[in-house]
Design a protein around this motif. Structure first.
Motif, PDB file in Angstrom:
ATOM      1  N   THR A  17      -4.252   8.142  16.558  1.00 33.63           N
ATOM      2  CA  THR A  17      -5.536   8.346  15.883  1.00 33.63           C
ATOM      3  C   THR A  17      -5.593   9.729  15.238  1.00 33.63           C
ATOM      4  O   THR A  17      -6.112   9.874  14.137  1.00 33.63           O
ATOM      5  N   GLY A  18      -5.031  10.707  15.917  1.00 34.96           N
ATOM      6  CA  GLY A  18      -5.055  12.062  15.371  1.00 34.96           C
ATOM      7  C   GLY A  18      -4.378  12.156  14.017  1.00 34.96           C
ATOM      8  O   GLY A  18      -4.862  12.841  13.114  1.00 34.96           O
ATOM      9  N   THR A  19      -3.256  11.449  13.878  1.00 40.87           N
ATOM     10  CA  THR A  19      -2.555  11.478  12.598  1.00 40.87           C
ATOM     11  C   THR A  19      -3.444  10.963  11.473  1.00 40.87           C
ATOM     12  O   THR A  19      -3.463  11.524  10.379  1.00 40.87           O
ATOM     13  N   TRP A  20      -4.176   9.916  11.770  1.00 35.66           N
ATOM     14  CA  TRP A  20      -5.042   9.392  10.713  1.00 35.66           C
ATOM     15  C   TRP A  20      -6.084  10.427  10.309  1.00 35.66           C
ATOM     16  O   TRP A  20      -6.357  10.624   9.113  1.00 35.66           O
ATOM     17  N   PHE A  21      -6.642  11.142  11.284  1.00 36.63           N
ATOM     18  CA  PHE A  21      -7.618  12.175  10.931  1.00 36.63           C
ATOM     19  C   PHE A  21      -6.982  13.263  10.092  1.00 36.63           C
ATOM     20  O   PHE A  21      -7.577  13.755   9.127  1.00 36.63           O
ATOM     21  N   MET A  22      -5.757  13.629  10.464  1.00 32.50           N
ATOM     22  CA  MET A  22      -5.073  14.643   9.671  1.00 32.50           C
ATOM     23  C   MET A  22      -4.867  14.157   8.248  1.00 32.50           C
ATOM     24  O   MET A  22      -5.078  14.891   7.281  1.00 32.50           O
ATOM     25  N   MET A  23      -4.492  12.883   8.078  1.00 34.82           N
ATOM     26  CA  MET A  23      -4.295  12.346   6.737  1.00 34.82           C
ATOM     27  C   MET A  23      -5.602  12.334   5.959  1.00 34.82           C
ATOM     28  O   MET A  23      -5.635  12.599   4.756  1.00 34.82           O
ATOM     29  N   LEU A  24      -6.686  12.026   6.668  1.00 34.47           N
ATOM     30  CA  LEU A  24      -7.985  12.005   6.004  1.00 34.47           C
ATOM     31  C   LEU A  24      -8.326  13.395   5.483  1.00 34.47           C
ATOM     32  O   LEU A  24      -8.712  13.565   4.316  1.00 34.47           O
ATOM     33  N   PRO A  83       4.256   7.677   8.236  1.00 32.75           N
ATOM     34  CA  PRO A  83       5.223   6.975   9.084  1.00 32.75           C
ATOM     35  C   PRO A  83       5.213   7.475  10.523  1.00 32.75           C
ATOM     36  O   PRO A  83       5.468   6.692  11.451  1.00 32.75           O
ATOM     37  N   ILE A  84       4.890   8.743  10.722  1.00 35.12           N
ATOM     38  CA  ILE A  84       4.812   9.244  12.094  1.00 35.12           C
ATOM     39  C   ILE A  84       3.659   8.569  12.818  1.00 35.12           C
ATOM     40  O   ILE A  84       3.802   8.098  13.953  1.00 35.12           O
ATOM     41  N   GLY A  85       2.513   8.490  12.128  1.00 36.86           N
ATOM     42  CA  GLY A  85       1.378   7.809  12.731  1.00 36.86           C
ATOM     43  C   GLY A  85       1.699   6.366  13.050  1.00 36.86           C
ATOM     44  O   GLY A  85       1.322   5.843  14.108  1.00 36.86           O
ATOM     45  N   THR A  86       2.410   5.713  12.124  1.00 35.75           N
ATOM     46  CA  THR A  86       2.776   4.316  12.360  1.00 35.75           C
ATOM     47  C   THR A  86       3.640   4.195  13.607  1.00 35.75           C
ATOM     48  O   THR A  86       3.414   3.318  14.450  1.00 35.75           O
ATOM     49  N   THR A  87       4.626   5.099  13.725  1.00 29.98           N
ATOM     50  CA  THR A  87       5.492   5.042  14.899  1.00 29.98           C
ATOM     51  C   THR A  87       4.693   5.255  16.172  1.00 29.98           C
ATOM     52  O   THR A  87       4.891   4.551  17.159  1.00 29.98           O
ATOM     53  N   MET A  88       3.779   6.233  16.146  1.00 31.09           N
ATOM     54  CA  MET A  88       2.978   6.498  17.334  1.00 31.09           C
ATOM     55  C   MET A  88       2.126   5.285  17.684  1.00 31.09           C
ATOM     56  O   MET A  88       1.976   4.922  18.853  1.00 31.09           O
ATOM     57  N   THR A  89       1.538   4.654  16.669  1.00 32.26           N
ATOM     58  CA  THR A  89       0.750   3.454  16.922  1.00 32.26           C
ATOM     59  C   THR A  89       1.623   2.385  17.574  1.00 32.26           C
ATOM     60  O   THR A  89       1.218   1.722  18.529  1.00 32.26           O
TER      61      THR A  89
END
Ligand code: HEM
Ligand SMILES: Nc1ncnc2c1ncn2[C@@H]1O[C@H](COP(=O)(O)OP(=O)(O)OP(=O)(O)O)[C@@H](O)[C@H]1O
Ligand SMILES: Nc1ncnc2c1ncn2[C@@H]1O[C@H](COP(=O)(O)OP(=O)(O)OP(=O)(O)O)[C@@H](O)[C@H]1O
Ligand SMILES: [Mg+2]
Ligand SMILES: [Mg+2]
Lengths: 218, 207, 51, 242, 218, 207
Positions: free
Chosen positions: D66-73, D96-102
């Motif tokens: 979730t954090g990655t998505w906020f960073m992207m936002l 892609p990092i967020g995807t991997t974490m998900t």
């Protein structure tokens, strides 16, 4: 023929649309159904074989217009019709390319999505097998439908309308095969029918599709 | 081997467009079709290419000796110039694409995806396709649309080279191609008369 | 060595999947990074030579 | 000197080249420390047995997803407002990092769910929300891939990220409303977690920090690659023009 | 603006694609599911609200690429961008035209198809109401997705991928509304959420869509 | 009110194509853009029309006074000629389409669906659209593609009439339009030069 196959596969990869996207659509249909139907595992498991087959069928359907439409719009089909390979080969090759970019990945992905729908364990084998044998028929029938509608602007939905009735037997036998597999009943009859439909389509439809394209180019 | 068209009548959208067209085109010859917009040049070329059936009359030439190039070029935007050409070369079973690239001045653009070409550059690629077909009879529909003067000259040179090797070309165009030896056929004379329908004559409605 | 008991398979599978995914991501990141870096250096050298 | 200086590609390349070894080293150390501590030196839970060890990867991965998505936002907003290329390229690099974490969150959860809930997958709200998040990541990456022109792609993916975030929040609420789910009521509830706090929580915090540093390090590397790719593309094109 | 709306409606009628075909698709999905799932009335009735909503959503989805793609291909969008009406109006109008040719007919047809799936009687009212209030959101979200993918060759499947996650809340609240209606539970919460999503989408997304189109025309 | 372009640099696909273009176009004037294929005529016209942002430089003219006609005509194949034109007339808030039909010799074709038009007839319909916009500055990209000689003359007449009413036209073309009073601007001189890159100079990579 190899040239055409390779080019179609390259195009599918380049457009970023080939493998990934129809797979993604399959995934998404499978995800949407629980949202609509509700989360109870029992109900989901019961309808899973049917929903997975319907999902694969729709994912296949949505990518059908790619088979000929682009080639028609940019004039490639005109040029192929005057080229030294028979149109029957062209239609069969394009159906094959469609299967490789759609049916095959769908078959491989289906077991994973089965987990999402709580498909009972014995279903996984039959799901994969029936999809592997049934999707070639879907691609070939779809190529025929695409050939029929190729001249029409946004024939997409008309195409679906034409093709879906033709898909029904495949769907019935395919889903039945899985359902019987899950329940431990004999699966020979639907299985043989499925194989029969696939073989029949591959034997006959390339010719019908080529004839349809010839008419549409006039 | 000649291309002979005898007393051809052609239709578009079920309506006769041209009647009584006859022409012959031998090796080494070029013929330019002229006529105002809408006279039926495109329709005639498509009929000769075998893409649509004639109303009546006959066309003498096996379709296996024809290369057709219409308003649309059959270029895939995501493939590069080389990939586009090589595909057609393989379909037509011919080998080398380098001469075609050279003849149409596409060497510098060879690795560019076709979608990033300008209108005229795309057209040049469409014309280069003709050179890799290895076919003798070229049927060209407005081949020089969007081309600048230098490219038109390039095209004229390619046609001349093709004629010199015993090929032939039938071209519809509105502008001067700079191919002096080409004969001209004006289609205005063949416009189909639209006769008033005979009462009760249902036959002709299905022509 | 720790005793994982009857859940050994589960725990090891979870760690295994994670390690695989992370290593995959790292490997992709590094190879792509190296490839692009090399390509850029070659390009810069070529262009500064040819003016 | 303002913070925006780092949005200059050249400055970013210099600074990140300096910071990268430190961040990477620290990431490896914390990650290894946290995981080894968690894996080898914590007791089993009385009910979940040794599966409790999964928490040291599951929870950090979930947080990073979730954090990655906020960073992207945030990065997308910076691009849309101030048009700093580095920021949007960082968003692209992070996806892609967020995807991997998900995926890690989903896989470890599924593996964990098999013994705990008796099923690989249940339509629990948290799990479901993660699945939706995965779809958002896929869509975002697919849109980047599909568009030829980099600035167009940057604009469109940023708009998608913005609108997508709004809908992701609505989805989260919708999913909670739709199904109360297993996850919260599962054998390890929140307050139990707090009870056992010290034994499990310390290594957990260390691995969370480790995952965070790993993320930073990977984002830096990937952003550098994206910047190089961008320059390479421009140079190649310029060469063709000449 | 009226001119644009009228033209879009005329085009939908002329192409023979507007009303008829997405309706037909909805019909066919509803027919396929019993073939896949098997004919037991109990199961069917239970999953009917969900399947009908998913079917309507897919029918809507399939017609999305019509919203802008044709106008982009033939240059109309370029010309509209230099015309004296703001692009925000254009996107809103086109979403409206899409709803009139898709969402509205789907809403009207849904009760009939409900019969095919053994939908329990109290469900009909809620089905119609929830579709009437939810489909505008589907059209508007879809128009936004279509605007994002307008420049891309065959963005069709990418479009589905982008739009489907955005559709999930609408689907959840819509189908839940019907399910609760069938079971006699209170429906206020999902109903209000559905209305909220629709109003929010209509208020915000025309701007996002217009921005996306401006970027895509560059 | 003049159209002034000052020191404009434009890019396509992130790459500078033309730099330092300046031009002015007053009422009653016509300017023809020339240059080989791929020099950037289409890109320049789209930039002036406001469809894409310039790299640098300025364009003086509110976009509300421009009518743009590109390679594609924006014609709906299933609508008739009249319906197509009337749609654009309503969008631009102008009234009567009869003069436009007359000027482009489309009266006989008025009720035909646009898909049954030949290439040149379609183009005439595209040009008739300009007449119903009521805009003063016409930006035309190869307006006479596919037109026969008579239609080119028709087009030239329409441009002249537009100029006489205080309009102006900026046209990219490769062929002679027969508009003697038009000035010519050759874009070859403005082709963007490419400098060698500084190693590690990441700033410029984002041009
Ligand atoms: C695919 C499946 C799963 C997903 C996507 C998932 C996702 C998540 C998420 C998002 C968190 C929140 C992290 C935070 O906010 O601190 C979390 C925490 C947690 N999950 Fe899962 N989970 C899954 C399955 C499971 C299973 C099967 C179990 C155990 C039986 C489990 C146990 C926990 C625990 C103990 C926590 C930390 C305590 C808490 O924050 O509530 N999860 N998971
Ligand atoms: N579906 C149709 N129904 C009726 N008439 C049609 C149909 N399609 C085309 N036509 C007419 O047929 C005629 C021949 O068209 P064709 O495209 O062959 O002309 P052309 O000589 O190539 O013209 P151009 O120079 O403009 O390309 C035109 O007058 C056209 O309007
Ligand atoms: N995506 C892209 N990437 C790189 N270069 C591009 C891209 N798109 C176009 N170009 C190049 O930009 C240049 C300008 O193109 P433009 O279409 O403006 O030319 P033009 O003058 O209109 O040519 P024509 O007379 O052939 O229509 C061309 O050289 C073209 O190859
Ligand atoms: Mg023609
Ligand atoms: Mg141009």
């Amino acid at each position: 023929m190899t040239a055409l196959l390779l080019r179609d596969l390259t195009l599918a990869l380049r457009a970023g649309g080939g493998f990934g996207l129809s797979l993604a659509f399959f995934l998404i249909v499978t995800i949407l159904v629980p949202f609509g139907v509700g989360p109870e595992g029992g109900t989901l498991g019961r309808i899973a074989p049917g929903i997975l087959w319907v999902g694969a069928l729709l994912a296949c359907l949505l990518s059908l217009d790619r088979i000929f439409a682009l080639d028609h719009e940019d004039g490639t089909l005109d040029l192929l019709a005057t080229a030294p390979i028979p149109l029957e080969t062209v239609t069969a090759t394009k159906a094959l390319a469609h299967w490789l970019t759609t049916g095959l990945p769908l078959t491989l992905a289906a077991p994973v999505l089965g987990v999402l729908l709580n498909l009972p364990v014995p279903g996984f084998f039959w799901l994969t097998l029936s999809l592997a044998l049934g999707t070639p028929a879907l691609s070939m029938i779809g190529a025929f439908g695409a050939a029929l509608t190729v001249g029409l602007k946004r024939g997409g939905l008309l195409l679906s309308l034409l093709v879906l009735p033709l898909y029904i037997p495949t769907l019935i036998f395919g889903a039945d095969c899985v359902r019987r597999g899950v329940e431990g009943l004999p699966t020979a009859t639907p299985f043989l029918m499925l194989v029969g439909i696939t073989l029949g389509s591959i034997a006959i439809l390339p010719f019908a599709a080529a004839a349809a394209i010839r008419v549409n180019l006039r | 081997m000649e291309l002979t068209v005898t007393d051809l009548s052609i239709a578009r959208g079920g309506l006769p467009v041209l009647t009584g067209v006859s022409l012959r085109l031998g090796p080494g010859r070029a013929l330019v079709l002229r006529g105002p917009n809408g006279i039926g040049k495109t329709t005639l070329l498509r009929t000769i290419a075998g893409l649509q059936p004639p109303l009546s009359g006959s066309i003498g030439l096996p379709p296996e000796d024809i290369a057709y190039a219409g308003h649309a070029d059959g270029i895939k935007p995501t493939l590069s110039v080389t990939e586009n050409l090589r595909f057609w070369a393989r379909i037509f079973g011919t080998g080398d694409i380098a001469p075609a690239l050279g003849a149409m001045d596409l060497v510098a653009l060879a690795e560019r995806p076709a979608q990033s070409l300008s209108a005229g550059q795309k057209r040049r690629l469409g014309l280069a396709r003709l050179l890799v077909t290895g076919r003798r009879f070229w049927l060209l529909d407005e081949p020089t649309v969007s081309l600048d003067v230098a490219s038109v000259a390039l095209f004229a040179g390619a046609v001349r080279a093709h004629l010199a090797q015993g090929g032939a070309a039938l071209m519809a165009t509105h502008i001067d191609l700079g191919i002096a030896e080409a004969e001209v056929l004006d289609l205005t004379a063949f416009r189909a008369a639209s006769a008033a329908p005979a009462p009760g004559g249902f036959d002709e409605a299905f022509a | 060595m720790v005793e994982l008991g009857k859940y050994a398979g589960t725990v090891l599978a979870a760690y295994g999947v994670t390690v695989l995914l992370v290593l995959g991501l790292v490997a992709l990141t590094l190879t792509k990074g190296a490839r692009v870096k090399r390509a850029l250096e070659a390009q810069e050298k070529r262009m500064s030579k040819n003016g | 000197m303002s913070i925006w200086e780092y949005a200059n590609p050249k400055k970013f390349m210099q600074t990140s080249a300096w910071a990268l070894p430190w961040v990477t080293g620290l990431a490896v150390v914390t990650l290894v420390a946290g995981l080894i501590w968690g894996f080898f030196f914590t007791p089993d839970d009385f009910r979940m047995g040794s599966t409790v060890k999964i928490i040291y990867i599951h929870v950090p991965a979930a947080i990073m997803a979730t954090g990655t998505w906020f960073m992207m936002l945030a990065a997308s907003l910076v691009w849309l407002i101030r048009r700093h290329h580095v920021s949007v390229l960082a968003a692209k690099a992070a996806a892609p990092i967020g995807t991997t974490m998900t995926l890690i969150g989903l896989f470890t959860g599924a593996i964990w769910g098999q013994p705990m809930w008796g099923t690989w997958w249940a339509w629990d709200p948290r799990l479901t929300a993660f699945l939706i998040l995965f779809l958002f990541y896929l869509g975002y990456i697919a849109l980047w891939e599909a568009i030829e022109d980099p600035d167009t792609a940057a604009d469109l993916t940023s708009v998608l990220c913005l609108v997508g975030s709004v809908f992701a929040v609505i989805s989260r609420y919708a999913v909670l409303f739709w199904n109360q789910g297993l996850h919260q009521g599962s054998s390890l509830s929140l307050d139990q977690e707090e009870h056992v706090a010290d034994v499990y929580a310390w290594p957990l915090w260390v691995s969370i920090i480790g995952f965070g540093l790993l993320f930073v390090s990977l984002v830096l590397i990937r952003t550098r690659t994206e910047i190089r790719k961008r320059r390479l593309r421009a140079l190649e094109a310029r060469e063709r023009m000449a």
